[in-house]
Scaffold this active site. Structure first.
Site, PDB file in Angstrom:
ATOM      1  N   LYS A 155       0.818  -1.217   0.000  1.00 12.68           N
ATOM      2  CA  LYS A 155       0.000   0.000   0.000  1.00 12.68           C
ATOM      3  C   LYS A 155       0.852   1.269   0.000  1.00 12.68           C
ATOM      4  O   LYS A 155       0.363   2.348  -0.326  1.00 12.68           O
ATOM      5  CB  LYS A 155      -0.962   0.011   1.193  1.00 12.68           C
ATOM      6  CG  LYS A 155      -0.322   0.142   2.552  1.00 12.68           C
ATOM      7  CD  LYS A 155      -1.367   0.080   3.667  1.00 12.68           C
ATOM      8  CE  LYS A 155      -0.755   0.165   5.055  1.00 12.68           C
ATOM      9  NZ  LYS A 155      -0.083   1.446   5.329  1.00 12.68           N
ATOM     10  N   ASP A 156       2.143   1.154   0.368  1.00 16.81           N
ATOM     11  CA  ASP A 156       3.039   2.310   0.381  1.00 16.81           C
ATOM     12  C   ASP A 156       3.762   2.517  -0.949  1.00 16.81           C
ATOM     13  O   ASP A 156       4.497   3.497  -1.104  1.00 16.81           O
ATOM     14  CB  ASP A 156       4.104   2.151   1.480  1.00 16.81           C
ATOM     15  CG  ASP A 156       3.501   2.174   2.873  1.00 16.81           C
ATOM     16  OD1 ASP A 156       2.434   2.786   3.046  1.00 16.81           O
ATOM     17  OD2 ASP A 156       4.116   1.588   3.793  1.00 16.81           O
ATOM     18  N   THR A 169      -5.905   9.228  12.828  1.00 19.54           N
ATOM     19  CA  THR A 169      -5.464   8.679  11.542  1.00 19.54           C
ATOM     20  C   THR A 169      -4.841   9.798  10.728  1.00 19.54           C
ATOM     21  O   THR A 169      -5.253  10.949  10.847  1.00 19.54           O
ATOM     22  CB  THR A 169      -6.608   8.041  10.741  1.00 19.54           C
ATOM     23  OG1 THR A 169      -6.079   7.528   9.504  1.00 19.54           O
ATOM     24  CG2 THR A 169      -7.702   9.047  10.420  1.00 19.54           C
ATOM     25  N   ARG A 196      -7.802   8.721   2.980  1.00 22.82           N
ATOM     26  CA  ARG A 196      -8.858   7.755   2.669  1.00 22.82           C
ATOM     27  C   ARG A 196      -9.721   7.489   3.900  1.00 22.82           C
ATOM     28  O   ARG A 196     -10.959   7.540   3.840  1.00 22.82           O
ATOM     29  CB  ARG A 196      -8.221   6.442   2.184  1.00 22.82           C
ATOM     30  CG  ARG A 196      -9.193   5.264   2.095  1.00 22.82           C
ATOM     31  CD  ARG A 196      -8.450   3.975   1.778  1.00 22.82           C
ATOM     32  NE  ARG A 196      -7.428   3.667   2.759  1.00 22.82           N
ATOM     33  CZ  ARG A 196      -7.643   3.032   3.907  1.00 22.82           C
ATOM     34  NH1 ARG A 196      -8.855   2.638   4.228  1.00 22.82           N
ATOM     35  NH2 ARG A 196      -6.651   2.782   4.737  1.00 22.82           N
ATOM     36  N   ARG A 197      -9.077   7.222   5.034  1.00 13.60           N
ATOM     37  CA  ARG A 197      -9.828   6.964   6.265  1.00 13.60           C
ATOM     38  C   ARG A 197     -10.563   8.220   6.739  1.00 13.60           C
ATOM     39  O   ARG A 197     -11.719   8.163   7.166  1.00 13.60           O
ATOM     40  CB  ARG A 197      -8.885   6.457   7.356  1.00 13.60           C
ATOM     41  CG  ARG A 197      -8.347   5.062   7.092  1.00 13.60           C
ATOM     42  CD  ARG A 197      -7.242   4.701   8.064  1.00 13.60           C
ATOM     43  NE  ARG A 197      -6.706   3.364   7.832  1.00 13.60           N
ATOM     44  CZ  ARG A 197      -5.458   3.003   8.087  1.00 13.60           C
ATOM     45  NH1 ARG A 197      -4.606   3.888   8.601  1.00 13.60           N
ATOM     46  NH2 ARG A 197      -5.058   1.770   7.846  1.00 13.60           N
ATOM     47  N   ARG A 199       0.873  10.208  13.495  1.00 16.27           N
ATOM     48  CA  ARG A 199       1.917   9.659  12.636  1.00 16.27           C
ATOM     49  C   ARG A 199       2.841   8.771  13.454  1.00 16.27           C
ATOM     50  O   ARG A 199       2.829   8.767  14.675  1.00 16.27           O
ATOM     51  CB  ARG A 199       2.756  10.793  12.014  1.00 16.27           C
ATOM     52  CG  ARG A 199       2.068  11.608  10.913  1.00 16.27           C
ATOM     53  CD  ARG A 199       2.038  10.907   9.571  1.00 16.27           C
ATOM     54  NE  ARG A 199       3.300  10.299   9.213  1.00 16.27           N
ATOM     55  CZ  ARG A 199       4.350  10.938   8.682  1.00 16.27           C
ATOM     56  NH1 ARG A 199       4.271  12.232   8.467  1.00 16.27           N
ATOM     57  NH2 ARG A 199       5.446  10.290   8.362  1.00 16.27           N
ATOM     58  N   GLY A 200       3.706   8.031  12.743  1.00 20.84           N
ATOM     59  CA  GLY A 200       4.680   7.168  13.385  1.00 20.84           C
ATOM     60  C   GLY A 200       4.433   5.709  13.064  1.00 20.84           C
ATOM     61  O   GLY A 200       3.410   5.343  12.470  1.00 20.84           O
ATOM     62  N   ASN A 201       5.385   4.839  13.443  1.00 16.49           N
ATOM     63  CA  ASN A 201       5.189   3.414  13.222  1.00 16.49           C
ATOM     64  C   ASN A 201       4.122   2.889  14.185  1.00 16.49           C
ATOM     65  O   ASN A 201       3.602   3.633  15.024  1.00 16.49           O
ATOM     66  CB  ASN A 201       6.513   2.646  13.340  1.00 16.49           C
ATOM     67  CG  ASN A 201       7.158   2.797  14.707  1.00 16.49           C
ATOM     68  OD1 ASN A 201       6.485   2.804  15.724  1.00 16.49           O
ATOM     69  ND2 ASN A 201       8.480   2.920  14.730  1.00 16.49           N
ATOM     70  N   THR A 250       4.777   3.463  17.897  1.00 16.20           N
ATOM     71  CA  THR A 250       4.677   4.885  18.246  1.00 16.20           C
ATOM     72  C   THR A 250       3.226   5.328  18.325  1.00 16.20           C
ATOM     73  O   THR A 250       2.820   6.045  19.248  1.00 16.20           O
ATOM     74  CB  THR A 250       5.424   5.738  17.197  1.00 16.20           C
ATOM     75  OG1 THR A 250       6.804   5.358  17.179  1.00 16.20           O
ATOM     76  CG2 THR A 250       5.312   7.215  17.506  1.00 16.20           C
ATOM     77  N   ARG A 251       2.421   4.897  17.363  1.00 16.91           N
ATOM     78  CA  ARG A 251       1.018   5.306  17.351  1.00 16.91           C
ATOM     79  C   ARG A 251       0.249   4.698  18.532  1.00 16.91           C
ATOM     80  O   ARG A 251      -0.608   5.352  19.135  1.00 16.91           O
ATOM     81  CB  ARG A 251       0.365   4.940  16.016  1.00 16.91           C
ATOM     82  CG  ARG A 251       0.667   5.968  14.931  1.00 16.91           C
ATOM     83  CD  ARG A 251       0.011   5.641  13.630  1.00 16.91           C
ATOM     84  NE  ARG A 251       0.804   4.687  12.849  1.00 16.91           N
ATOM     85  CZ  ARG A 251       0.429   4.179  11.689  1.00 16.91           C
ATOM     86  NH1 ARG A 251      -0.747   4.509  11.179  1.00 16.91           N
ATOM     87  NH2 ARG A 251       1.206   3.339  11.033  1.00 16.91           N
ATOM     88  N   CYS A 271      -0.999   7.600  -4.001  1.00 17.76           N
ATOM     89  CA  CYS A 271      -1.208   7.083  -2.643  1.00 17.76           C
ATOM     90  C   CYS A 271      -2.055   8.001  -1.771  1.00 17.76           C
ATOM     91  O   CYS A 271      -2.511   7.589  -0.715  1.00 17.76           O
ATOM     92  CB  CYS A 271       0.148   6.846  -1.968  1.00 17.76           C
ATOM     93  SG  CYS A 271       1.089   5.515  -2.732  1.00 17.76           S
TER      94      CYS A 271
END
Length: 344
Positions: free
Chosen positions: A97-98, A144, A148-149, A166-168, A171-172, A263
């Site tokens: 998706k990235d 988020t 899209r969301r 944001r973040g991995n 982190t989130r 994207c």
């Protein structure tokens, strides 16, 4: 599962290459996904060596700006693609998706492996009662950074407040659970949580029938990028690929590419293989484009005969054209115009 092809003159069985370098990002999820690919390859070629090169990308280095504010679509891929084209790595493992729908001319995607759960999921802040999106009190904050969301939430749940996060994954989750966190919940991809053995954090799976949310193109699948002229690498990765996942993802990517949203487009999809009463097997694609404010939407559901890379490409184009007829073109044009106003 794709059948195992016989060895060819360019296959690893007749090649002197036995050492390969794999490129990936440094996050825990990226490394876990890379291990999945390397593990599958090692089962077939146990005497081969796979060295892993990990590094941060532009998207990793800037975690404060909302994703929709970036003008480039290769936030997670460019630095690694440069190594691939220079021959310093043999393939790259991404979250599909990235991966932008337009790749550098020297690069291509190999067939993908079996897809993990492609849905979005709701994750509630620790200590709060378990509830679904529809049960949340007015004013609850959903975290988020996905346009899209954001668009689908605004359309389906106007009583909720949306805030960037944001973040991995780690982190989130930490931002969500912090004592002073403004978030009631966050929305993540199921695949990342499942691959990191964090399924206990999932409060609700979201799809067209449950929560009314469609996922991102390629979500749940691994994007394995190689050099176009590396037939050995292509043959190796084809041996561990899944045909159904590959064709579904290629159809989704063709849809996104045709709409030229990249994207950052508020495009949601949902694909499944269905057996029809006449005995035929089709790929069913649901797709939706929603304006950022949630006021407008264009959606569609179509079955297509998909049994090759070409038919997957053609099906995606057909779905895109039907979406445009239903109003997606105007929504995307308005979004583009607003972006131009903001940058001028």
């Amino acid at each position: 599962m794709a059948s195992t092809p016989p060895p060819t003159s360019s296959s690893p069985a007749n090649s002197a290459r036995k050492v390969f370098t794999v490129g990936t990002r440094k996050s825990k999820l990226a490394l876990s996904q890379t291990d999945l690919v390397v593990g599958a390859l090692r089962k077939i070629w146990p005497d081969y060596t796979f060295n892993i090169h990990s590094q941060e990308t532009a998207g990793d280095q800037n975690t404060t700006i909302a994703l929709r504010e970036f003008t480039t679509k290769n936030l997670w891929t460019q630095e690694l693609e440069e190594l691939l084209m220079a021959g310093q790595v043999d393939f790259i493992v991404h979250s599909l998706k990235d991966v932008p729908t337009l790749l550098p001319p020297l690069c291509t995607l190999a067939p993908t492996m079996k897809r993990e759960d492609s849905r979005d999921v709701l994750v509630i802040k620790k200590g709060l009662p378990n509830m679904s999106l529809s049960e949340m009190p007015a004013g609850s904050v959903v975290g988020t950074s996905s346009i899209r969301r954001t668009a689908q939430l605004a359309r389906r749940y106007p009583h909720l407040k949306i805030m960037d996060v944001r973040g991995n994954i780690g982190t989130r989750l930490a931002k969500l659970d912090a004592e002073d966190s403004p978030y009631t919940c966050i929305i993540l991809a199921a695949a990342g949580l499942l691959r990191l053995d964090l399924q206990d954090r999932i409060s609700q799976y979201l799809d067209s029938k449950n929560g009314g949310m469609l996922y991102a193109v390629g979500q749940g699948a691994l994007g394995i990028e190689i050099r176009k002229d590396d037939q050995i690498m292509h043959d190796m990765l084809r041996r561990i690929s899944d045909e159904d996942a590959t064709y579904a993802c290629w159809a989704e990517r063709s849809l996104l590419r045709t709409l030229e949203g990249g994207c950052s487009a508020p495009l949601g999809v949902e694909t499944e293989w269905v057996q029809l009463p006449d005995g035929s097997r089709k790929l069913r694609m649901r797709s939706i484009v929603v304006s950022v404010d949630g006021n407008e939407e264009a959606k569609i559901e179509i079955d297509g005969a998909v049994d090759s890379a070409q038919s997957a490409e053609e099906f995606g184009v057909m779905v895109a054209k039907e979406l445009v007829v239903k109003g997606a073109g105007k929504i995307l044009e308005d979004i583009q115009q607003n972006k131009l106003k903001q940058t001028s």
